[in-house]
Design a protein around this motif. Structure first.
Motif, short mmCIF file in Angstrom:
data_model
loop_
_atom_site.label_atom_id
_atom_site.label_comp_id
_atom_site.label_asym_id
_atom_site.label_seq_id
_atom_site.Cartn_x
_atom_site.Cartn_y
_atom_site.Cartn_z
N TRP A 1 0.94 -1.14 -0.17
CA TRP A 1 0.13 0.00 -0.02
C TRP A 1 1.05 1.29 -0.07
O TRP A 1 2.21 1.13 0.40
N GLU A 2 0.19 2.31 -0.22
CA GLU A 2 0.95 3.70 -0.37
C GLU A 2 0.67 4.43 0.84
O GLU A 2 -0.50 4.62 1.25
N PRO A 3 1.79 4.96 1.86
CA PRO A 3 1.36 5.38 2.94
C PRO A 3 0.72 6.56 2.79
O PRO A 3 0.32 7.20 3.75
N THR A 4 0.68 7.35 1.77
CA THR A 4 0.35 8.70 2.21
C THR A 4 -0.82 9.06 1.22
O THR A 4 -1.85 9.28 1.94
N LEU B 1 -2.07 5.63 8.74
CA LEU B 1 -1.19 6.15 7.59
C LEU B 1 -1.63 5.47 6.15
O LEU B 1 -1.29 6.37 5.65
N ARG B 2 -2.26 4.54 6.40
CA ARG B 2 -2.57 3.83 5.00
C ARG B 2 -3.93 4.75 4.59
O ARG B 2 -4.03 4.90 3.27
N ASP B 3 -4.62 5.46 5.31
CA ASP B 3 -5.72 5.93 4.90
C ASP B 3 -6.02 7.17 5.69
O ASP B 3 -6.50 7.33 6.73
N PRO B 4 -5.40 8.31 5.04
CA PRO B 4 -5.33 9.66 5.66
C PRO B 4 -6.90 10.36 6.05
O PRO B 4 -6.81 10.79 7.34
#
Lengths: 433, 424
Positions: A42-45, B218-221
């Motif tokens: 997954w993409e952290p941001t 962190l994965r889902d802001p």
């Protein structure tokens, strides 16, 4: 067939147990979904969650690069490869250089450089991403293979991207370029790092500053609260007790009434007493005394246990009477018997966070398995008691003729003695004349 | 506000009271304004419905949600009365209040204060809606497999049921237990991996690694922002509770005056109010079960003790008399008394050194080092194993009892052979 009220009670009880298990299973599955998702790439941001499907992208000018690439393509490929290598080298330098806040990376959503947002929120992209809108799709392909560990490299990437854009020219039909990049990137694969996974880059993550501040404030406030609890001021406690007494006296009743909650707590205590007593009785009855001294002690113990059982029964009769004279008040909203903090009666509820430390996966699994086993045993014992109360009288009262009685016996045996796991066999053995 | 007296202490008190009440209402979810409290002291009708709603929020064991808000005032009022009654609220005036919110605010204020005096209500409510930042595990068993909410009504079993259906349901239950075991094992493995992979991340050294909630943030802001907002909201409530605790004494002085303005109750037998017919057998069924068990036990003991007493007397007559004889008997008596006393204490005190009620945050540490207030998994495992053994013994004993009983009932028939299933 079982009588109607008995059926209803049994089915209700079993269905209740089934529902409780289903609920727990649902919770577990939800947690599993979350965990599995976290362990994938997954993409952290951003909220980049999917990979652009190759098919729909091939609409426009560019022929599929599956065929031999043209010389210009090769040149672009080489240029891109160099750019990628440079990006990787730059990023490695950054990550080695040290830690930086995650906060800027959260903010970077508003900066142009996050294609992730466009992936998940397409309506936003034109406005948000502005001039780079057309750029983001192709660079998506770029990013796919060069996904950063933290998203910090986004700061750097624009320069790379700018260069590649300049290099590739105004050729930004999203689809073809994207696909080509994918293809080229896969050709350039050996150099490019993999997508972010917790396994590889997890230890590089950092929580955002705002959150850290709030979390530490939160834990210190809870600690303050719990220390204030234990050292409750004398004034307040005295004032409260006095108030309660005053309310009691103004109510016209001198004795506080027994509340349903208290009755329940007492019944639970006596339940515990019952099982402890029963275990002890078993022990004593099965022990074989060696000499007269032991025999005497055994006898005394049994007599003492008998007295205690009598006391418990008496207390229960009293409770029964008290409950009967004030009508048994139904529980308020929701099911309270199990949901009330039964063990919070004695123990002081502590408010500050406490840790449960484990050292290996196996330990955690053992712990969780044991917890579940104890809960299941609890459920099983309760069911056993209910089944005994319902089925045994039926078996003794029924007429012992006909196959239905045999079915009942067999079922009762299986449910009561084997926990429903095994069934016995009944053989009819008519004497041959 | 009361500024009748002139002394400065009263002036300070008068200022402190509104602050105390304001802190109280900030610390409760959807707490009414201090004005409502003041009006309630004078039994003003406009304060009534806000107080019904507040009491409903406080007393309802279900977590707050939109569903709760949509319940009509009359229903809320009835449930509040029922709940207060079941907690043992002594004043009969409450039960006689009209449920439409037209009057009774002073009585409701007294009821609220009664609850506040009996337990740490704002803290408990905060703990209910606490934001779990870590991966939590509860140590106590009180909510292990309990279902929340009233049991859903089942349409099917309205009539007589074949016993084989009961067997089928039991089989289904066993399957669900197995399913739970395997799902839980998987979840623990994944959790442990996440903890392992994120070690070294956390700003808090004692924790050392991220929890699932934090990693998810962190994965889902967007979810992260939501979490942050909720956390900050909780912080504000916490500060309000602390302010309330500091200002409490002023409030209790004031409540005494409120109580003083009430007319004393006549000690008449108040008519029993009718309550919502909820689950009528809750708690009652348990009582009957225990009574029956104890009665069976009593029977058994009676027979055994009679037998043994007779045998003993016969034997004792044969032996001699003497000082060492009676000394030995006395010693035996004392030992037995001590043992039985210890046994009684087992259920009288709720399990002495019990670990605290409430969830623990799971933390993975390779060395397993833990502070004094922390719990080690190994210890908990030991406790659970002994609990498991105890429960298994109880279950086996019950099954043995059933086996004997069934053998007695069914074995009398000739012409049938009972073949028990093969052992484990």
């Amino acid at each position: 067939m079982l009588p109607a009220d008995c059926s209803r009670r049994l089915v209700d009880e079993l269905q209740g147990a089934l529902d409780a298990c289903a609920q727990r299973q649902l919770q577990l599955e939800q947690s599993l979904r979350v965990c599995r998702r976290l362990l994938q790439a997954w993409e952290p941001t951003g909220t980049w969650a999917w990979e652009p499907p190759p098919e729909p992208e091939t609409n426009e000018e560019d022929p599929l690069p599956a065929c031999t690439p043209s010389p210009q393509d090769l040149k672009e490929l080489e240029f891109l490869t160099r750019a990628l290598e440079k990006a990787v080298g730059v990023r490695r330098g950054i990550t080695k250089a040290g830690e930086r806040n995650k906060a800027p990376s959260l903010k970077s959503r508003s900066i142009v450089t996050s294609p992730g947002t466009t992936a998940s929120t397409p309506p936003q992209s034109p406005g948000q991403v502005g001039g780079h809108a057309s750029d983001t799709r192709p660079t998506k392909g770029l990013r796919q293979t060069t996904v950063p560990a933290k998203g910090r490299p986004e700061r750097r990437l624009p320069s790379v991207r700018d260069r590649t854009r300049a290099g590739i020219g105004a050729r930004a039909p999203r689809s073809g370029a994207g696909l080509r990049n994918q293809h080229m990137a896969s050709l350039a694969a050996p150099q490019a790092p993999e997508a972010f996974t917790l396994k590889e880059k997890g230890h590089l993550l950092r929580l955002p500053a705002a959150f850290r501040k709030a979390a530490s404030q939160n834990s210190s406030l809870w600690v303050q609260l719990s220390s204030m609890q234990t050292s409750d001021s004398m004034d307040a406690t005295a004032a409260k007790t006095q108030f309660l007494q005053n309310v009691q006296t103004t109510s016209g009743r001198s004795q506080p009434r027994l509340s349903a909650a208290e009755v329940e707590a007492e019944v639970r205590r006596l339940q515990k007493a019952c099982s402890l007593l029963r275990l002890r009785v078993r022990e004593e009855l099965s022990a074989a005394p060696m000499d007269w001294m032991q025999e005497y002690r055994c006898l005394l113990t049994l007599e003492g246990l008998q007295a205690m059982v009598g006391q418990c029964l008496q207390r229960l009769q009293e409770l029964r009477a008290a409950v009967a004279e004030q009508p048994p008040l139904p529980c308020p909203v929701g099911r309270s018997p199990r949901a009330l903090p039964s063990c919070g009666g004695g123990a002081e509820p502590t408010w500050s966070p406490q840790l449960l430390v484990y050292s290996s996966t196996q330990e955690l699994q053992t712990l969780a398995a044991l917890k579940l086993r104890v809960a299941v045993l609890d459920q099983q014992i309760h069911l056993e008691k209910v089944l005994m109360a319902e089925l045994l009288p039926l078996v003794s009262a029924a007429q012992p003729e006909g196959p239905s009685w045999l079915t009942l016996c067999r079922a009762a045996h299986s449910l009561l003695c084997e926990g429903g796991a095994r069934v016995l066999t009944i053989l009819r053995d008519e004497p041959v004349d | 506000m009361r500024r009748r007296r002139v002394d400065p202490a009263a002036g300070a008190r008068a200022g402190a009271l509104p602050e105390a009440i304001a802190a109280l209402s900030r610390s409760l979810p959807s707490g009414p304004s201090p004005e409502i409290f003041r009006r309630a002291k004078f039994d003003r009708p406009e304060a009534t419905s806000a107080l019904w709603q507040l009491l409903f929020r406080v007393l309802s064991p279900l977590p707050a949600g939109n569903a709760l808000a949509s319940i009509a005032l009359e229903v809320q009022a009835r449930l509040v009365k029922s709940a207060l009654c079941s907690q043992g609220y002594p004043r009969p005036a409450l039960a006689q209040l009209p449920e439409d919110g037209s009057q009774g605010s002073r009585e409701l204020l007294l009821a609220l204060s009664w609850l506040l005096a009996r337990g740490p209500v704002p803290e408990q409510m905060l703990a209910q809606t606490r934001v779990p930042l870590g991966d939590e595990m509860t140590v106590c068993q009180c909510e292990a497999l309990a279902s929340l909410g009233p049991p859903a009504p089942h349409m099917e079993a309205e009539g007589p049921v074949d016993v084989r259906r009961v067997q089928w349901l039991m089989g289904k239950l066993r399957f669900r237990w197995r399913q739970l075991v395997s799902s839980q094992q998987e979840q623990c493995a994944l959790l442990s991996k996440i903890h392992l992979y994120t070690r070294g991340c956390h700003s808090d050294q004692s924790l050392g690694h991220l929890s699932v909630t934090e990693a998810e943030m962190l994965r889902d802001p967007e979810g992260g922002q939501q979490l942050l907002r909720t956390l900050e909201h909780e912080n504000r409530r916490l500060e309000a509770v602390l302010a309330w605790r500091r200002a409490e004494p002023v409030f209790w002085q004031w409540m005494d005056t409120v109580l003083g303005t009430c007319a004393p109750e006549a000690p008449a037998a108040a008519s029993q109010p009718t309550f919502l017919p909820w689950v009528p057998e809750c708690g009652d069924g348990e009582l009957e079960l225990v009574v029956r068990e104890l009665q069976t036990l009593e029977e058994e003991l009676r027979e055994a003790v009679e037998r043994r007493r007779v045998a003993w007397e016969a034997k004792a007559r044969g032996c001699g008399r003497g000082p060492e004889w009676s000394a030995a008997r006395r010693a035996s008596r004392e030992t037995v008394e001590k043992e039985l006393g210890a046994l009684q204490r087992c259920w009288e005190q709720d399990s002495g050194p019990a670990p605290a009620h409430g969830p623990y945050r799971l933390v993975r540490r390779e060395d397993g080092a833990a502070g004094d207030r922390d719990l080690r998994a190994a210890e908990l495992i030991r406790t659970l194993r002994s609990q498991e053994a105890c429960l298994e013994a109880v279950l086996r004993q019950l099954q043995r009892q059933c086996r004997q009983e069934l053998a007695r009932l069914a074995g009398a028939l000739p012409g049938l052979i009972w073949i028990p299933p093969p052992g484990r």
